[in-house]
Design a protein around this motif. Structure first.
Motif: not given
Length: 308
Positions: A134-141, A174-195
């Motif tokens: 989830x963290x990757x597909x909300x960043x890479x696009x 990027x539009x698809x990534x925005x959908x995944x950022x806006x619609x689900x109730x997901x929590x903010x990804x942990x900072x460890x995911x950045x590595x």
């Protein structure tokens, strides 16, 4: 002291995603969320299949450039089908398709059965992998879109196919990534995911040079040392910095979505409470009025009996 703990990667001891945020939404029902994810999955795989079918019989002409490289033209035909697996753009688009496939299945299960394999039976490594996914597909696009339209695009193509595939893999992603950022109730990804996001980006750099050695071409022209080693270093630093910024922005957007959802939910509760109080007041008023109506006839009867 443990060097590695699942909790720091988004899988706490109390259980993975106890509120089922990966399959719920603040704004739509789980069934609607599942249908949206399914539609995006279908589009991703349809676009890829159509692209490969078209390239198998025709040739696409694409003009590119870079910040320090002039415009150049490449021809893509059936050979480009296999070569596409070396391009970050197509790897990201494939990843979006598979993410929406997996997430839609889980969301449909939750919508109809109130449980999912992801939460109930998957081992912790797979649960952590889904969270990282989830963290990757909300960043890479976003990186793909910004780099292409900001530095690589060298004019709008004339062919309808080239126009459509450019929009699909360099804009709709990027539009698809925005959908995944806006619609689900997901929590903010942990900072460890950045590595891990940066590690994936570094691994791709190695893949690109393996492609050069095995297939004889540079995936992206800036990787060619003929343009200067400093050019390569600056590109790598720029992309890494951009990736960090995009991760932070995506995380902030998810935090903002939670804040908006909380405010919206609070406003709904206040309205519901006000409506409930209004109903109670109306009920009390009706009761009082009925008692008054009932009391009058009895008084009238008592008066009439006394008269008789």
């Amino acid at each position: 002291m443990k060097i590695f703990s699942y909790a720091s990667w988004g899988v706490p001891r109390t259980g993975f995603d106890p509120s089922h945020t990966f399959v719920r939404s603040h704004f739509v029902s789980p069934l609607v969320l599942a249908c949206i994810r399914t539609l995006l999955c279908i589009y991703c795989f349809t676009a890829i299949t159509t692209c490969y079918t078209w390239l198998a019989h025709r040739t696409a002409t694409i003009s590119l450039k870079d910040v320090n490289i002039g415009s150049y033209t490449i021809q893509q035909s059936d050979a480009a089908i296999g070569q596409s697996f070396s391009f970050f753009t197509y790897l990201t688009f494939w990843s979006l398709g598979f993410y929406f496939l997996v997430s839609s299945i889980h969301t449909f299960m939750y919508a109809f059965r109130q449980r999912t394999w992801l939460h109930s039976s998957w081992p912790k490594p797979l649960q952590m992998a889904h969270s990282l996914y989830y963290s990757s597909i909300t960043c890479f696009p976003f990186l793909v879109t910004i780099v292409f339209w900001g530095t690589m695009n060298s004019g709008w193509p004339t062919g309808r196919f080239e126009q459509w595939i450019n929009i699909s893999v360099h804009a709709l992603n990027s539009l698809f990534a925005i959908v995944e950022i806006v619609l689900p109730a997901t929590q903010p990804p942990p900072w460890t995911h950045l590595s891990v996001v940066l590690l994936v980006l570094s691994a791709y750099l190695g893949l690109a040079y393996i492609t050069r050695e095995t297939q004889g071409f540079y995936v992206y022209e800036w990787m060619n040392p003929a343009h200067g080693n400093w050019s390569i270093v600056l590109h790598i630093i720029g992309y890494a910095g951009g990736m960090v910024a995009l991760f932070v922005l995506a995380r902030c957007a998810i935090v903002a979505r939670h804040w908006i959802a909380k405010k919206t939910e609070g406003a709904r509760r206040e309205n519901a409470e006000m409506e409930e109080k209004g109903i109670k007041l109306d009920d009390r008023s009706d009761t009082w009025s009925s008692e008054m109506v009932i009391s009058k006839p009895s008084q009238a009867r008592r008066s009439s009996n006394h008269f008789v």
